[in-house]
Design a protein around this motif. Structure first.
Motif, PDB file in Angstrom:
ATOM      1  N   ASN B  48       0.831  -1.227   0.000  1.00  0.00           N
ATOM      2  CA  ASN B  48       0.000   0.000   0.000  1.00  0.00           C
ATOM      3  C   ASN B  48       0.859   1.267   0.000  1.00  0.00           C
ATOM      4  N   THR B  50       3.105   2.261   2.091  1.00  0.00           N
ATOM      5  CA  THR B  50       3.569   2.794   3.368  1.00  0.00           C
ATOM      6  C   THR B  50       5.069   2.504   3.532  1.00  0.00           C
ATOM      7  N   VAL B  70      -2.313   4.869  -8.261  1.00  0.00           N
ATOM      8  CA  VAL B  70      -2.775   4.514  -6.905  1.00  0.00           C
ATOM      9  C   VAL B  70      -4.202   3.943  -6.923  1.00  0.00           C
ATOM     10  N   ARG B  71      -5.070   4.594  -7.697  1.00  0.00           N
ATOM     11  CA  ARG B  71      -6.470   4.139  -7.708  1.00  0.00           C
ATOM     12  C   ARG B  71      -6.612   2.772  -8.374  1.00  0.00           C
ATOM     13  N   ALA B  74      -5.703   0.254  -5.924  1.00  0.00           N
ATOM     14  CA  ALA B  74      -6.758   0.065  -4.919  1.00  0.00           C
ATOM     15  C   ALA B  74      -7.956  -0.703  -5.471  1.00  0.00           C
ATOM     16  N   PHE B  79      -6.176  -3.441   1.279  1.00  0.00           N
ATOM     17  CA  PHE B  79      -5.222  -3.598   2.383  1.00  0.00           C
ATOM     18  C   PHE B  79      -5.844  -3.076   3.663  1.00  0.00           C
ATOM     19  N   PHE B 101     -14.378   4.256  -2.779  1.00  0.00           N
ATOM     20  CA  PHE B 101     -13.634   5.446  -3.205  1.00  0.00           C
ATOM     21  C   PHE B 101     -12.852   5.249  -4.515  1.00  0.00           C
ATOM     22  N   PRO B 102     -12.164   4.095  -4.698  1.00  0.00           N
ATOM     23  CA  PRO B 102     -11.371   3.957  -5.933  1.00  0.00           C
ATOM     24  C   PRO B 102     -12.223   3.941  -7.209  1.00  0.00           C
TER      25      PRO B 102
END
Lengths: 335, 252
Positions: B48, B50, B70-71, B74, B79, B101-102
């Motif tokens: 993800n 991080t 990123v989307r 996702a 995750f 959201f994605p």
């Protein structure tokens, strides 16, 4: 089908809007000279344009009320944004030093360019942005510890206050202009001085509301937000820029009005919850109500003398801030 | 298939993960185990963003996963991070809606398809009756299920869970394990970090054993017990026990 909670939120928003209209009308009507409410309504609807009441409303009280609405909405919205971005309920333009940053730069512009109305908002925005980024950087280095953010804000604020006081001491002309500015006042607002900042605030508030879903995700923590496909770093910067723009523009004409950005988001959260989609507009309207009402109070309490709005807000805000510290100790903001 | 190829993670000059190569089979449950500080969470966090991968590559179904937007990531891999300081003050449904959201456009307006995905995710984790409740009002186990509903609403074929049993009581842990099995039955690929070796040995199809920032072994739980890697890494004795026809493990 809408749930009871959603209907309640809608009703609260509508109620807040009605309250703002009411407070604004009272702000137009009362002050060192009291104008009958009926005359205010006549003046607003264009039925009375030539009386001396109409003149006072149009040239003095209307720009002042608009300034109050814009400043309140700006500080409260900036408060919600900063609390969301820093995940800290004690963050606000005032507590983390954003207002001081804007104030320092505004005083710098006042010292270098006299009273240039167009440079003031630009300097204020630049000052607020630089301070926000410094605090955000410090928060990042300290792994976002809440106490560190607030303490760093206090340190940055005192540094900037020292700078402002130094300018006041060195430039005697500035002392006269700066005293009211440092307290926070809407007195002397004119259409000319507020037009650019008010338009900027309006745009920034709308943009913030449009991006509210992303603010909700940030409230869940960076890890979750990233996993949901949010570009966390980009949105954090966007929100900081928006908050700086809002606080900076409001400081440019209202001075260092404190505590609205701290109190209002908390009151709104307790009323309608943490969902930024509703919280942002609610905080914007409530902030406007607060500042207009405080300004009105400052005008009528010791009329014909005036207390600057900053004094009234600090008198109300300081005890609330202490209450907040004792009750929550700066709990995390979630959405 | 999810593949890690020679993945390194460094923070400054400190190497946190070293030469990680791993293939996660589609439709399986892969449990990552190892002593504290061995790099389990860091390994998952590369997925993800991080934890930043400093060398090596990660592929998902042949695509360079880390180069995907990123989307897009996702939409393909969800995750659930381990540490959540406080529960959010939003409803279970509100939390689950975040999972969409994605898929949402700029206006973030949910369509019928999104609402259906949210409803079925809430039903999957058996929180239909609590969907209007605030997450902060739920028990620890229910909160974890609410987060899982959010993750399910994300509708990704690969689901990553970092220590999903943390802070859960026995009953809630059992419910969570049952949900993990149900996810696999529904065709999901599940990767999770577990601290409880018994749970890992029971639930996993593949067991990844880590020690000192490296992978020690990747095998079925039975093989891991047979070849002694569990005993070596955890400094314990593993005895298989037959309980009503099912193999359980006694760790001493």
């Amino acid at each position: 089908m809408k749930t009871k909670r959603e209907i309640n939120k809608g009703l609260i928003l509508a109620g807040l809007l009605c309250l703002l209209v009411l407070v604004s009308i009272l702000s137009l009507a009362f002050g060192s000279v009291n104008i009958p409410v009926g005359t205010v309504v006549q003046s607003l609807t264009g039925q009375d344009t030539s009386s001396r009441w109409a003149f006072i409303i149009k040239t003095i009280r209307m720009p002042r009320t608009i300034a109050g609405i814009a400043a309140g909405a700006a500080f409260a919205t900036a408060g919600v944004l900063l609390q969301g971005v820093m995940n800290n309920s004690l963050a606000s333009p005032n507590t983390i030093g954003v207002n001081s940053g804007a104030g320092f730069f505004v005083m710098l512009s006042m010292m270098c360019f006299s009273d240039n109305l167009f440079l003031k908002p630009v300097f204020a925005f630049a000052g607020a942005l630089v301070t926000s980024l410094v605090i955000l950087g410090l928060a990042f280095l300290a792994e976002k510890s809440r106490a560190t953010i607030v303490l760093a804000g206090i340190a940055v604020s005192s540094f900037l206050s020292a700078g402002m006081n130094m300018m006041k001491t060195l430039d005697s002309d500035l002392t006269i202009n700066a005293t009211q500015f440092l307290i926070g006042t809407l007195s002397g607002s004119t259409y000319k001085s507020i037009t650019v900042p008010v338009i900027g605030i309006f745009v920034a508030v709308i943009l913030s509301c449009l991006l509210s879903k992303a603010l909700n995700l940030l409230g869940l923590g960076d890890g979750v937000a990233r996993s949901l496909g949010l570009n966390v770093d980009l949105f954090r910067i966007i929100f900081v820029i928006l908050a700086s723009c809002l606080a900076g523009l409001a400081v440019s004409f209202g001075g260092l009005i404190g505590f609205v950005g701290l109190i209002v988001p908390h009151i709104c959260r307790s009323l309608i919850g943490h969902d930024a989609r509703v919280l942002l507009p609610a905080a914007g309207i409530s902030g406007a109500i607060f500042v207009v009402a405080a300004d009105l109070l400052g005008r009528v309490l010791f009329a014909p003398f005036e207390l600057p709005v900053g004094i009234i807000l600090s008198i109300c805000g300081a005890p609330f801030f202490i209450y907040l510290l004792l009750r929550k100790g700066g709990k995390r903001v979630n959405a | 298939m999810l593949e890690f190829k020679n993945v390194n993670v460094s923070v400054g000059r400190t190497l946190i993960l070293e030469g990680i190569s791993l293939s996660v089979k589609t439709g399986s449950i892969t449990a990552v185990v190892g002593p504290n500080g061995c790099g389990k969470t860091t390994l998952l966090q590369t997925l993800n963003g991080t934890s930043k991968v400093t060398a090596g590559e990660i592929f998902l179904d042949g695509d360079d996963f880390l180069s995907l937007p990123v989307r897009e990531r996702a939409r393909r891999l969800s995750f659930l991070p381990q540490f959540r300081e406080t529960a959010p003050n939003i409803s279970v449904r509100g939390l689950a809606e975040h999972g969409r959201f994605p898929y949402l456009g700029f206006s973030r307006t949910m369509m019928e398809e999104d609402r259906k995905a949210v409803d079925s995710a809430i039903e999957f984790v058996s929180l239909k009756e609590q969907k209007r409740k605030l997450v902060s009002e739920l028990s620890g186990g229910q909160q974890q299920r609410a987060y899982m509903a959010m993750q399910l609403a994300q509708d990704c074929p690969v689901m990553v869970l970092d220590e999903p049993m943390n802070f859960l009581d026995f009953e809630s842990q059992r419910e969570m394990l049952a949900l993990v099995k149900k996810l696999k039955d529904g065709g999901k690929t599940v990767i999770l970090v577990l601290h409880d070796l018994n749970q890992a040995l029971t639930v996993a199809d593949e067991l990844v054993v880590m020690k000192d920032r490296k992978i020690e072994s990747v095998s079925t739980p039975e093989e891991a017990v047979k070849n002694g890697v569990i005993e070596r890494v955890f400094n314990c004795t593993v005895t298989p026990v037959d309980v009503s026809g099912m193999v359980q493990y006694l760790l001493t």
